[in-house]
Design an enzyme around this catalytic site. Sequence first.
Site, short mmCIF file in Angstrom:
data_model
loop_
_atom_site.label_atom_id
_atom_site.label_comp_id
_atom_site.label_asym_id
_atom_site.label_seq_id
_atom_site.Cartn_x
_atom_site.Cartn_y
_atom_site.Cartn_z
N LYS A 95 23.49 -4.61 -20.46
CA LYS A 95 22.50 -4.28 -19.41
C LYS A 95 21.51 -3.24 -19.92
CE LYS A 95 25.57 -2.75 -16.41
NZ LYS A 95 26.87 -2.99 -17.03
N ARG A 119 26.60 -0.94 -7.45
CA ARG A 119 27.87 -1.38 -8.01
C ARG A 119 28.91 -1.57 -6.92
NH1 ARG A 119 27.53 1.03 -13.35
NH2 ARG A 119 29.38 0.64 -14.61
N ARG A 179 30.44 0.16 -29.54
CA ARG A 179 29.25 0.91 -29.11
C ARG A 179 29.18 2.31 -29.73
NH1 ARG A 179 28.11 -0.42 -22.85
NH2 ARG A 179 30.01 0.72 -22.43
N ARG A 235 31.40 6.94 -26.69
CA ARG A 235 31.65 7.36 -25.30
C ARG A 235 33.15 7.52 -25.06
NH1 ARG A 235 28.27 3.37 -21.43
NH2 ARG A 235 30.19 3.60 -20.24
N ARG A 277 37.80 -0.63 -16.55
CA ARG A 277 36.44 -0.81 -15.99
C ARG A 277 36.15 -2.26 -15.69
NH1 ARG A 277 34.02 1.94 -20.75
NH2 ARG A 277 32.07 0.90 -20.27
#
Length: 277
Positions: A57, A134, A168, A212, A223
Amino acid sequence: MAAITRLLKPSSPISSLLKRSGSTMVSEIESPRPNFSDPKASRNFQWVFLGCPGVGKGTYASRLSNFLGVPHIATGDLVRAELSSSGPLSTQLAEIVNQGKLVSDEIIFNLLSKRLEAGEKKGESGFILDGFPRTIRQAEILDEVTEIDLVVNLKLREDVLVEKCLGRRTCSKCGKGFNVATINAKAEDGRPAISMAPLLPPSQCADKLIIRADDTEEVVKARLNVYQETSKPVEDFYRDQGKLLEFDLPGGIRASWPKLLEALNIDESEDKRSALG
Ligand SMILES: Nc1ncnc2c1ncn2[C@@H]1O[C@H](COP(=O)(O)OP(=O)(O)O)[C@@H](O)[C@H]1O
């Protein structure tokens, strides 16, 4: 595309209305319905990007925001900025985020309205929201305060999502996002094969990469579960309104970006091409 996206300007700033909606008295909000009778009141794009953690996203919303000239506003970034600010909320937020849970709607409205307010002062208009709404409540309140033109739902197989999250990296200096994972998932159980090249950092960022805290396998899976339970219904909310554009990512950026522009009916040769970088 112009027909879908160029709707009309809300009569009050969305930031102040989101702030008021932080209380439970949502019904008190006076909805600033677009003024369709004023043809001069055209406004900028107001889009939302939905999709599971790791789907991309941020990458696609940020590219499109450069292309369309509207700010890319990611509530995850707002949460992380608050976390690292050592402000009053930071300890509470760290605990929630690092377990893969959602932050309360009130905190999110507060952070988002502050960001929108700051943008309005700088003359920003329009937005691509990433990571918001969300929950159904967030979607309903957003609907009360402004008109969303288009909702893009990015989709990718779940095993690939986990690999992508684990790959990531973010540059701690410039804030840009990269991905060190090389993905070669074979076609199986009706899922299409998918290959994605890594998105490696330039040499000036290579020694400044951070991961992260919520990108561990355990937290990513938590998640993804939260997404299925709480955020998936938001897709139905916009599907019912006829605003949801489903987009299955065919691969990495090189393969997906032109296809996404095509799905959005955007001509890449338009004048904003230089913004792509
Ligand atoms: N709209 C939101 N509502 C509640 N919590 C949010 C919202 N946006 C971000 N967060 C919090 O910030 C975290 C990181 O968000 P984000 O960067 O969007 O991650 P993801 O990779 O899961 O899409 C989420 O797991 C959640 O704790």
